[in-house]
Design a protein around this motif. Structure first.
Motif: not given
Length: 200
Positions: A2-19, A181-190
């Motif tokens: 499945f990792r090979w297939l994911y790469r082959r199809k150029q898969g993208e992971t879309i994580y959950n949002a954080v409210m 403080k770094k955690g706040f920056k990371v959460c901007e992605r979600f």
């Protein structure tokens, strides 16, 4: 495969949002007793037994109390084990909680001991709330956080590493300010906006 297939199809992971909710009003400070939080199902996957075993190594240290929020098939066994380890006065089993953000805002540290996860929501929610985190070093969390150094990592099979990380926090909570403080920056992605953009 499945990792090979994911790469082959150029898969993208879309994580959950954080409210986004209210953040803690203060960065980590020294206190006579810190409230530690565990949030999650009480199952083998979540590695709660190892967390209790690690805390038992430091049960003579009066600077911490643990509140456990969650239900699951291991609940009775974990409560029994907590008593056997001599933690009855320091560990509280609270069951289900309807507003875990409020508990996060009123706590000083989150322990996230899972052996494996899909999307570690609780970890991201704690970082968004401004809560320092000691987290098991597992693939899904590393994928999410990379080398941002926003949490204190420990080997999920080592109760000694977890106990050592806890003492590190208790001895110097201020040393975790940078991580918060770094955690706040990371959460901007979600954010909801980033999630919608990824789907688009």
């Amino acid at each position: 495969w499945f990792r090979w297939l994911y790469r082959r199809k150029q898969g993208e992971t879309i994580y959950n949002a954080v409210m986004p909710r209210k953040k803690k009003s203060a960065l980590p400070v020294e206190k006579s007793c810190h409230r530690i939080l565990y949030v999650g199902r009480l199952t083998a996957q979540k590695n709660v037994l190892l967390m209790l075993q690690a805390l038992a190594l430091k049960k003579d240290d009066s600077r911490w109390r643990l509140d456990i929020f969650g239900v699951g098939e291991q609940a009775d066994m974990l409560e029994s084990e907590s008593r056997r380890l001599g933690l009855a006065d320091q560990v509280n089993f609270n069951g289900y909680c309807g507003d875990i953000y409020l508990e996060m805002l009123n706590s000083d540290l989150l322990i996230f001991p899972s052996l494996y996860e899909g999307m570690p929501n609780v970890l991201i929610e704690a970082l968004e709330a401004g809560l320092p985190v000691i987290a098991s070093d597992i693939a899904s969390s590393r994928d999410l956080l990379g080398d941002t150094a926003c949490v204190q990592w420990f080997d999920p099979k080592s109760k000694y590493q977890l106990a050592s990380s806890l003492i590190e926090f208790l001895d110097s909570p201020q040393a975790f300010r940078d991580k918060v403080k770094k955690g706040f920056k990371v959460c901007e992605r979600f954010s909801i906006e980033k999630l919608a953009s990824s789907y688009n």
